[in-house]
Scaffold this motif. Structure first.
Motif, PDB file in Angstrom:
ATOM      1  N   CYS A 101       0.830  -1.206   0.000  1.00 32.21           N
ATOM      2  CA  CYS A 101       0.000   0.000   0.000  1.00 32.21           C
ATOM      3  C   CYS A 101       0.866   1.259   0.000  1.00 32.21           C
ATOM      4  N   HIS A 102       1.874   1.272   0.868  1.00 30.29           N
ATOM      5  CA  HIS A 102       2.751   2.443   0.948  1.00 30.29           C
ATOM      6  C   HIS A 102       3.533   2.624  -0.354  1.00 30.29           C
ATOM      7  N   LEU A 103       4.062   1.521  -0.882  1.00 28.13           N
ATOM      8  CA  LEU A 103       4.860   1.606  -2.106  1.00 28.13           C
ATOM      9  C   LEU A 103       3.999   1.938  -3.319  1.00 28.13           C
ATOM     10  N   ALA A 104       2.752   1.479  -3.326  1.00 27.82           N
ATOM     11  CA  ALA A 104       1.836   1.826  -4.408  1.00 27.82           C
ATOM     12  C   ALA A 104       1.558   3.321  -4.412  1.00 27.82           C
ATOM     13  N   VAL A 109      -4.107   8.040  -1.364  1.00 29.53           N
ATOM     14  CA  VAL A 109      -4.328   8.492  -2.742  1.00 29.53           C
ATOM     15  C   VAL A 109      -5.724   8.065  -3.189  1.00 29.53           C
ATOM     16  N   ILE A 110      -6.435   8.956  -3.889  1.00 31.66           N
ATOM     17  CA  ILE A 110      -7.778   8.653  -4.369  1.00 31.66           C
ATOM     18  C   ILE A 110      -7.975   9.162  -5.792  1.00 31.66           C
ATOM     19  N   LEU A 111      -9.020   8.669  -6.444  1.00 25.70           N
ATOM     20  CA  LEU A 111      -9.480   9.185  -7.723  1.00 25.70           C
ATOM     21  C   LEU A 111     -10.881   9.741  -7.537  1.00 25.70           C
ATOM     22  N   ALA A 112     -11.179  10.877  -8.152  1.00 29.10           N
ATOM     23  CA  ALA A 112     -12.514  11.472  -8.090  1.00 29.10           C
ATOM     24  C   ALA A 112     -12.903  11.988  -9.464  1.00 29.10           C
ATOM     25  N   SER A 113     -14.201  11.990  -9.733  1.00 29.08           N
ATOM     26  CA  SER A 113     -14.722  12.423 -11.019  1.00 29.08           C
ATOM     27  C   SER A 113     -15.173  13.878 -10.947  1.00 29.08           C
ATOM     28  N   LEU A 114     -14.618  14.703 -11.830  1.00 26.03           N
ATOM     29  CA  LEU A 114     -15.015  16.103 -11.903  1.00 26.03           C
ATOM     30  C   LEU A 114     -16.248  16.273 -12.793  1.00 26.03           C
ATOM     31  N   ASN A 115     -16.259  15.557 -13.896  1.00 23.08           N
ATOM     32  CA  ASN A 115     -17.400  15.513 -14.807  1.00 23.08           C
ATOM     33  C   ASN A 115     -17.224  14.282 -15.682  1.00 23.08           C
ATOM     34  N   GLU A 116     -18.065  14.154 -16.709  1.00 28.63           N
ATOM     35  CA  GLU A 116     -18.002  12.962 -17.545  1.00 28.63           C
ATOM     36  C   GLU A 116     -16.681  12.851 -18.312  1.00 28.63           C
ATOM     37  N   LYS A 117     -16.013  13.969 -18.522  1.00 29.61           N
ATOM     38  CA  LYS A 117     -14.797  13.968 -19.341  1.00 29.61           C
ATOM     39  C   LYS A 117     -13.502  14.055 -18.533  1.00 29.61           C
ATOM     40  N   GLN A 118     -13.588  14.414 -17.258  1.00 25.49           N
ATOM     41  CA  GLN A 118     -12.360  14.631 -16.497  1.00 25.49           C
ATOM     42  C   GLN A 118     -12.428  13.981 -15.122  1.00 25.49           C
ATOM     43  N   ARG A 119     -11.346  13.310 -14.783  1.00 26.48           N
ATOM     44  CA  ARG A 119     -11.167  12.708 -13.470  1.00 26.48           C
ATOM     45  C   ARG A 119      -9.807  13.133 -12.924  1.00 26.48           C
ATOM     46  N   THR A 179      -3.402   3.544  -0.318  1.00 28.51           N
ATOM     47  CA  THR A 179      -3.906   3.849  -1.654  1.00 28.51           C
ATOM     48  C   THR A 179      -5.362   3.446  -1.771  1.00 28.51           C
ATOM     49  N   GLY A 180      -6.181   4.390  -2.238  1.00 26.04           N
ATOM     50  CA  GLY A 180      -7.598   4.125  -2.438  1.00 26.04           C
ATOM     51  C   GLY A 180      -7.931   4.032  -3.911  1.00 26.04           C
ATOM     52  N   LEU A 181      -7.064   3.395  -4.687  1.00 32.89           N
ATOM     53  CA  LEU A 181      -7.220   3.351  -6.144  1.00 32.89           C
ATOM     54  C   LEU A 181      -7.906   2.083  -6.655  1.00 32.89           C
ATOM     55  N   SER A 182      -8.384   1.240  -5.753  1.00 36.55           N
ATOM     56  CA  SER A 182      -9.104   0.043  -6.199  1.00 36.55           C
ATOM     57  C   SER A 182     -10.303   0.416  -7.064  1.00 36.55           C
ATOM     58  N   ASN A 183     -11.033   1.433  -6.627  1.00 33.30           N
ATOM     59  CA  ASN A 183     -12.185   1.909  -7.395  1.00 33.30           C
ATOM     60  C   ASN A 183     -11.753   2.386  -8.779  1.00 33.30           C
ATOM     61  N   ALA A 184     -10.616   3.044  -8.852  1.00 32.42           N
ATOM     62  CA  ALA A 184     -10.113   3.537 -10.134  1.00 32.42           C
ATOM     63  C   ALA A 184      -9.777   2.386 -11.079  1.00 32.42           C
ATOM     64  N   ILE A 185      -9.096   1.370 -10.556  1.00 27.84           N
ATOM     65  CA  ILE A 185      -8.722   0.216 -11.379  1.00 27.84           C
ATOM     66  C   ILE A 185      -9.972  -0.456 -11.946  1.00 27.84           C
ATOM     67  N   LYS A 186     -10.991  -0.619 -11.097  1.00 30.14           N
ATOM     68  CA  LYS A 186     -12.226  -1.272 -11.541  1.00 30.14           C
ATOM     69  C   LYS A 186     -12.995  -0.383 -12.516  1.00 30.14           C
ATOM     70  N   TYR A 187     -12.957   0.927 -12.296  1.00 26.75           N
ATOM     71  CA  TYR A 187     -13.660   1.847 -13.202  1.00 26.75           C
ATOM     72  C   TYR A 187     -13.082   1.762 -14.609  1.00 26.75           C
TER      73      TYR A 187
END
Length: 350
Positions: free
Chosen positions: A79-82, A157-167, A112-120
């Protein structure tokens, strides 16, 4: 530092800060923070003056060695290294000059909270976090069901959606206003991984914490590293299981020679995966071998359960005693199947 000396130093850290706590980590949800801090303070997180290929090989090694004794601790290390991999790819000067040195020192740890990003990006899940632009940064709302390696003074670390075209890809400290954490400790294993459900209620992320405002371009760069670093989780567990099988085989050769799965076969399979993994780490651009990395990640996800199931058979009745290492490795191996990218996702992608 000479590589042999590094190995001795790391083994000493395992002896001093990990081995005495393995039962507590597995059974009492003890988080191995002191171990992670010690690894960082000894310089194993540092990338200063090193080629990135050497950094990757060194980080693969410490995950593998840790997983031989405790995959929960190896996962927190992953997690830390990711997260470090994400920070190192950022073009944000504040992250490069101020945050990264703290994270590489081991004084400040990350998840790292990027599991959602990988699946998305694999088309399997919607984005769970929404971002709204505001003066000097973004407001984040939503929730993540599982983020590991978190404590009161950590970042993630996280991913968030700003709109349909940008994350966007962001970093943030756990103690930020508007973030609520709910501990998750009802698993069959990995309870010492400091895993939490995270609820974001208009959490402000200043521009200086933004890793990338173009997540669609950023994720393909970091994804191969995340998958590559998961492979030694299975390698370490499998190596420990094979060592146990060899000891059991020597004790009762007459009976064990009739088992369909023999340790010599398992050793050959594991060595192929291990050699391939470290060869991939030497590539300058991991994106050129992204498919090969995923295939190897799939190979270890299939091989590790095979090895630990064989260990259960070789160990016999002692494997059913509470606190037995063999049964712990069996439980740990199932996590590798469900760690994003899961075995189902890997089979879809490959």
């Amino acid at each position: 530092m000479d590589k042999k000396i590094e190995n001795v130093v790391f083994n000493q850290i395992i002896n001093d800060h990990l081995k005495p706590n393995i039962r507590q980590i597995d059974e009492k949800s003890y988080y191995p923070k002191e171990f992670l801090n010690a690894v960082g303070k000894a310089g194993f997180f540092s990338s200063n003056f090193l080629q990135m290929e050497d950094v990757r090989c060194g980080e693969l090694y410490i995950i593998e060695e840790t997983a031989k004794f405790c995959m929960t601790s190896a996962f927190t290390l992953w997690c830390h290294l990711a997260a470090l991999a994400s920070f190192r790819l950022s073009n944000n000067p504040y992250i490069n000059n101020h945050l990264l040195p703290f994270f590489e020192s081991g004084d400040v740890l990350t998840g790292t909270g990027l599991s959602n990003a990988i699946k998305y990006y694999a088309g399997m899940e919607r984005i769970r976090l929404k971002a709204e632009k505001t003066d000097g940064g973004y407001m984040i709302s939503g929730s993540l069901p599982n983020v590991s390696n978190l404590d009161h003074d950590h970042w993630f670390v996280i991913l968030a959606s700003l709109n349909e075209k940008q994350r966007i890809i962001c970093s943030l400290p756990v103690n930020v206003e508007g973030l609520i954490l709910e501990s998750k400790t009802n698993y069959i294993g990995l309870n010492g991984s400091a895993t939490y459900a995270c609820f974001f209620d208009n959490v402000f992320i200043p521009d200086k914490w933004i890793i990338s405002e173009e997540a669609d371009e950023f994720i393909p760069k970091v994804r191969p590293i995340l998958a590559l670093y998961q492979i030694p989780l299975g390698i370490g567990v499998s190596q420990a299981a094979i060592e146990s099988i060899v000891k059991s085989h020597l004790k009762n050769k007459e009976v064990n020679q009739h088992f369909k799965t023999q340790h010599t076969e398992l050793i050959k399979k594991l060595q192929i995966v291990r050699t391939r993994t470290y060869e991939y780490a030497r590539y300058v651009d991991l994106n050129t071998i992204g498919k090969e990395i995923l295939l190897t990640r799939l190979d270890i996800a299939k091989l590790t359960p095979e090895v630990v199931h064989a260990e259960m058979l070789y160990s016999g009745g002692q494997a059913y005693i509470q606190g037995n290492d063999t049964f712990r490795r069996l439980r740990e191996s199932y996590f590798l199947l469900n760690l994003s990218p899961t075995i189902m996702l890997l089979e879809t992608l490959c």
